[in-house]
Design a protein around this motif. Structure first.
Motif, PDB file in Angstrom:
ATOM      1  N   PHE A 158       8.731  17.109   0.977  1.00  8.58           N
ATOM      2  CA  PHE A 158       9.287  17.605  -0.323  1.00  8.58           C
ATOM      3  C   PHE A 158       8.772  16.906  -1.422  1.00  8.58           C
ATOM      4  CE2 PHE A 158      12.849  18.000   2.749  1.00  8.58           C
ATOM      5  CZ  PHE A 158      13.028  19.239   2.499  1.00  8.58           C
ATOM      6  N   GLY A 159       8.089  15.657  -1.428  1.00  8.09           N
ATOM      7  CA  GLY A 159       7.598  15.077  -2.474  1.00  8.09           C
ATOM      8  C   GLY A 159       5.979  15.586  -2.874  1.00  8.09           C
ATOM      9  N   THR A 160       5.436  16.061  -1.792  1.00  2.00           N
ATOM     10  CA  THR A 160       3.987  16.540  -2.020  1.00  2.00           C
ATOM     11  C   THR A 160       4.248  18.123  -2.457  1.00  2.00           C
ATOM     12  OG1 THR A 160       3.977  17.167   0.492  1.00  2.00           O
ATOM     13  CG2 THR A 160       3.003  15.029  -0.468  1.00  2.00           C
ATOM     14  N   ALA A 172      -2.659  -2.008   4.357  1.00  4.04           N
ATOM     15  CA  ALA A 172      -3.332  -1.053   5.006  1.00  4.04           C
ATOM     16  C   ALA A 172      -2.487   0.113   5.194  1.00  4.04           C
ATOM     17  CB  ALA A 172      -4.168  -1.570   6.310  1.00  4.04           C
ATOM     18  N   LEU A 173      -1.503   0.042   5.670  1.00  2.16           N
ATOM     19  CA  LEU A 173      -0.511   0.981   6.016  1.00  2.16           C
ATOM     20  C   LEU A 173      -0.047   1.848   4.860  1.00  2.16           C
ATOM     21  CD1 LEU A 173       1.800  -0.375   8.871  1.00  2.16           C
ATOM     22  CD2 LEU A 173       0.289   1.583   9.111  1.00  2.16           C
ATOM     23  N   ILE A 174       0.230   1.067   3.811  1.00  5.46           N
ATOM     24  CA  ILE A 174       0.203   1.748   2.236  1.00  5.46           C
ATOM     25  C   ILE A 174      -0.836   2.785   2.214  1.00  5.46           C
ATOM     26  CG2 ILE A 174       0.597   1.730  -0.125  1.00  5.46           C
ATOM     27  CD1 ILE A 174       1.904  -1.107   0.421  1.00  5.46           C
ATOM     28  N   PHE A 175      -1.788   2.388   2.121  1.00  3.50           N
ATOM     29  CA  PHE A 175      -3.026   3.514   1.997  1.00  3.50           C
ATOM     30  C   PHE A 175      -3.156   4.635   2.707  1.00  3.50           C
ATOM     31  CE2 PHE A 175      -4.312  -0.347  -0.559  1.00  3.50           C
ATOM     32  CZ  PHE A 175      -4.442   0.407  -1.600  1.00  3.50           C
ATOM     33  N   ILE A 176      -2.827   4.244   4.136  1.00  7.02           N
ATOM     34  CA  ILE A 176      -2.878   5.274   5.359  1.00  7.02           C
ATOM     35  C   ILE A 176      -1.717   6.281   5.261  1.00  7.02           C
ATOM     36  CG2 ILE A 176      -2.753   5.518   7.751  1.00  7.02           C
ATOM     37  CD1 ILE A 176      -4.261   2.766   8.014  1.00  7.02           C
ATOM     38  N   ILE A 177      -0.713   5.858   4.840  1.00  7.04           N
ATOM     39  CA  ILE A 177       0.403   6.571   4.785  1.00  7.04           C
ATOM     40  C   ILE A 177       0.391   7.326   3.374  1.00  7.04           C
ATOM     41  CG2 ILE A 177       3.014   6.780   4.685  1.00  7.04           C
ATOM     42  CD1 ILE A 177       3.019   4.079   6.365  1.00  7.04           C
ATOM     43  N   LEU A 178      -0.004   6.749   2.497  1.00 11.66           N
ATOM     44  CA  LEU A 178      -0.392   7.685   1.238  1.00 11.66           C
ATOM     45  C   LEU A 178      -1.305   8.634   1.429  1.00 11.66           C
ATOM     46  CD1 LEU A 178       0.608   7.942  -1.627  1.00 11.66           C
ATOM     47  CD2 LEU A 178      -1.437   6.158  -2.259  1.00 11.66           C
ATOM     48  N   LYS A 230       5.033  11.635 -11.956  1.00 16.15           N
ATOM     49  CA  LYS A 230       6.194  11.434 -11.062  1.00 16.15           C
ATOM     50  C   LYS A 230       5.990  11.541  -9.465  1.00 16.15           C
ATOM     51  CE  LYS A 230       9.650  14.370 -11.786  1.00 16.15           C
ATOM     52  NZ  LYS A 230      10.807  15.218 -12.061  1.00 16.15           N
ATOM     53  N   ASP A 231       5.184  12.516  -9.140  1.00 16.05           N
ATOM     54  CA  ASP A 231       4.865  12.874  -7.647  1.00 16.05           C
ATOM     55  C   ASP A 231       4.180  11.626  -7.192  1.00 16.05           C
ATOM     56  OD1 ASP A 231       5.907  15.434  -7.579  1.00 16.05           O
ATOM     57  OD2 ASP A 231       4.202  16.321  -8.154  1.00 16.05           O
ATOM     58  N   TYR A 232       3.160  11.085  -7.841  1.00 15.19           N
ATOM     59  CA  TYR A 232       2.437   9.839  -7.352  1.00 15.19           C
ATOM     60  C   TYR A 232       3.362   8.612  -7.109  1.00 15.19           C
ATOM     61  CZ  TYR A 232      -2.077  12.235  -7.966  1.00 15.19           C
ATOM     62  OH  TYR A 232      -3.232  12.994  -7.846  1.00 15.19           O
ATOM     63  N   ILE A 233       4.105   8.367  -8.114  1.00 14.68           N
ATOM     64  CA  ILE A 233       5.280   7.500  -8.113  1.00 14.68           C
ATOM     65  C   ILE A 233       6.219   7.523  -6.850  1.00 14.68           C
ATOM     66  CG2 ILE A 233       7.111   6.239  -9.202  1.00 14.68           C
ATOM     67  CD1 ILE A 233       5.780   6.931 -11.979  1.00 14.68           C
ATOM     68  N   LEU A 234       6.461   8.676  -6.429  1.00 17.79           N
ATOM     69  CA  LEU A 234       7.299   8.818  -5.527  1.00 17.79           C
ATOM     70  C   LEU A 234       6.575   8.624  -4.224  1.00 17.79           C
ATOM     71  CD1 LEU A 234       9.959  10.014  -4.268  1.00 17.79           C
ATOM     72  CD2 LEU A 234       9.102  12.194  -4.451  1.00 17.79           C
ATOM     73  N   LEU A 235       5.507   9.227  -4.184  1.00 14.48           N
ATOM     74  CA  LEU A 235       4.700   9.062  -2.985  1.00 14.48           C
ATOM     75  C   LEU A 235       4.295   7.663  -2.614  1.00 14.48           C
ATOM     76  CD1 LEU A 235       2.176  12.262  -3.016  1.00 14.48           C
ATOM     77  CD2 LEU A 235       4.246  11.989  -1.431  1.00 14.48           C
ATOM     78  N   THR A 236       4.094   6.879  -3.757  1.00 17.89           N
ATOM     79  CA  THR A 236       3.867   5.579  -3.479  1.00 17.89           C
ATOM     80  C   THR A 236       5.167   4.770  -3.097  1.00 17.89           C
ATOM     81  OG1 THR A 236       2.053   5.676  -5.451  1.00 17.89           O
ATOM     82  CG2 THR A 236       2.813   3.423  -4.823  1.00 17.89           C
ATOM     83  N   ILE A 237       6.172   5.114  -3.425  1.00 17.84           N
ATOM     84  CA  ILE A 237       7.410   4.294  -3.202  1.00 17.84           C
ATOM     85  C   ILE A 237       7.771   4.707  -1.703  1.00 17.84           C
ATOM     86  CG2 ILE A 237       9.895   4.415  -3.222  1.00 17.84           C
ATOM     87  CD1 ILE A 237       9.534   5.047  -6.478  1.00 17.84           C
ATOM     88  N   LEU A 238       7.455   5.956  -1.322  1.00 17.34           N
ATOM     89  CA  LEU A 238       7.673   6.562   0.031  1.00 17.34           C
ATOM     90  C   LEU A 238       6.622   5.722   1.031  1.00 17.34           C
ATOM     91  CD1 LEU A 238       8.260  10.109  -0.495  1.00 17.34           C
ATOM     92  CD2 LEU A 238      10.049   8.502   0.419  1.00 17.34           C
TER      93      LEU A 238
END
Length: 163
Positions: A104-106, A25-31, A57-65
Motif C-alpha cells: 500500500f505504501g509503494t 543491512a536488513l533495513i537496506f535490503i527490505i527497503l 511521505k512515501d519515502y518516510i513510510l517505507l523507511t519506517i516499515l
C-alpha cells in the motif's frame, strides 16, 4: 503498551555488533524490496520512474516499515538463539503486515495500486485506494504489537515465555 519494553529489548539486541550490522543491512535490503515491488509487478515500470512517483511521505513510510521489519527479524533471531524456541506466529504476523503495508505504501498512485491489485476487482481496488493510509497504519500497529510481545520475552517479563 509500555514503549520502554521495546526500547530496552532493542538496546539489548542492538548492543551486540553482529546484530547491529544485520539490522542495518536488513533495513537496506527490505527497503530495496519494498521499492522494487511496484517496479516488477507493474508492466513497463522502471526503477527511475518509480523513484520519481514517490513523495517524501512515501519515502518516510517505507523507511519506517523497513526499520520495524528489520527490528522484528533481528529481535526474533536473537530470541531464538537465546531460548532455542522459535515463535513463528508473531514473526509471521509482523512480517506479513510489513509486506502488506509496503504494497500500500509503494502504490502511491491509483494506477499503480490498480495494476498491483487488479485481480481483486474494481470495487476492492477503489476501497484500497480510499483507505490506503488507514490500512498501512493498522499494519504498523500490528508490527509494534509484535515488537512489544517479543520485547516482553527478551526482557523476561512474560511468564509463559520463560518455559
Amino acid at each position: 503498551m509500555k514503549i520502554n519494553h521495546i526500547i530496552n529489548a532493542s538496546k539489548q539486541v542492538l548492543s551486540r555488533r553482529n546484530y547491529l550490522i544485520l539490522f542495518i543491512a536488513l533495513i537496506f535490503i527490505i527497503l530495496a524490496v519494498f521499492i522494487s515491488i511496484p517496479v516488477f509487478l507493474i508492466p513497463v515500470n522502471s526503477l527511475l520512474f518509480q523513484l520519481t512517483v514517490f513523495t517524501t511521505k512515501d519515502y518516510i513510510l517505507l523507511t519506517i516499515l523497513s526499520v520495524l521489519t528489520s527490528l522484528i527479524i533481528v529481535m526474533q533471531i536473537f530470541s531464538y538463539k537465546q531460548a532455542k524456541l522459535y515463535s513463528s506466529g508473531r514473526t509471521a504476523i509482523g512480517g506479513g503486515s510489513a509486506i502488506v503495508a509496503a504494497l500500500f505504501g509503494t502504490a502511491s498512485c491509483s494506477a499503480c495500486l490498480a495494476a498491483v491489485f487488479g485481480f481483486l476487482g474494481i470495487g476492492t481496488v477503489l476501497f484500497l485506494v480510499e483507505y490506503q493510509w488507514f490500512i498501512v497504519g493498522i499494519a504498523i500497529l500490528i508490527m509494534l504489537v509484535s515488537l512489544y510481545f517479543t520485547s516482553l520475552k527478551l526482557n523476561g517479563v512474560c511468564d509463559s515465555c520463560k518455559k
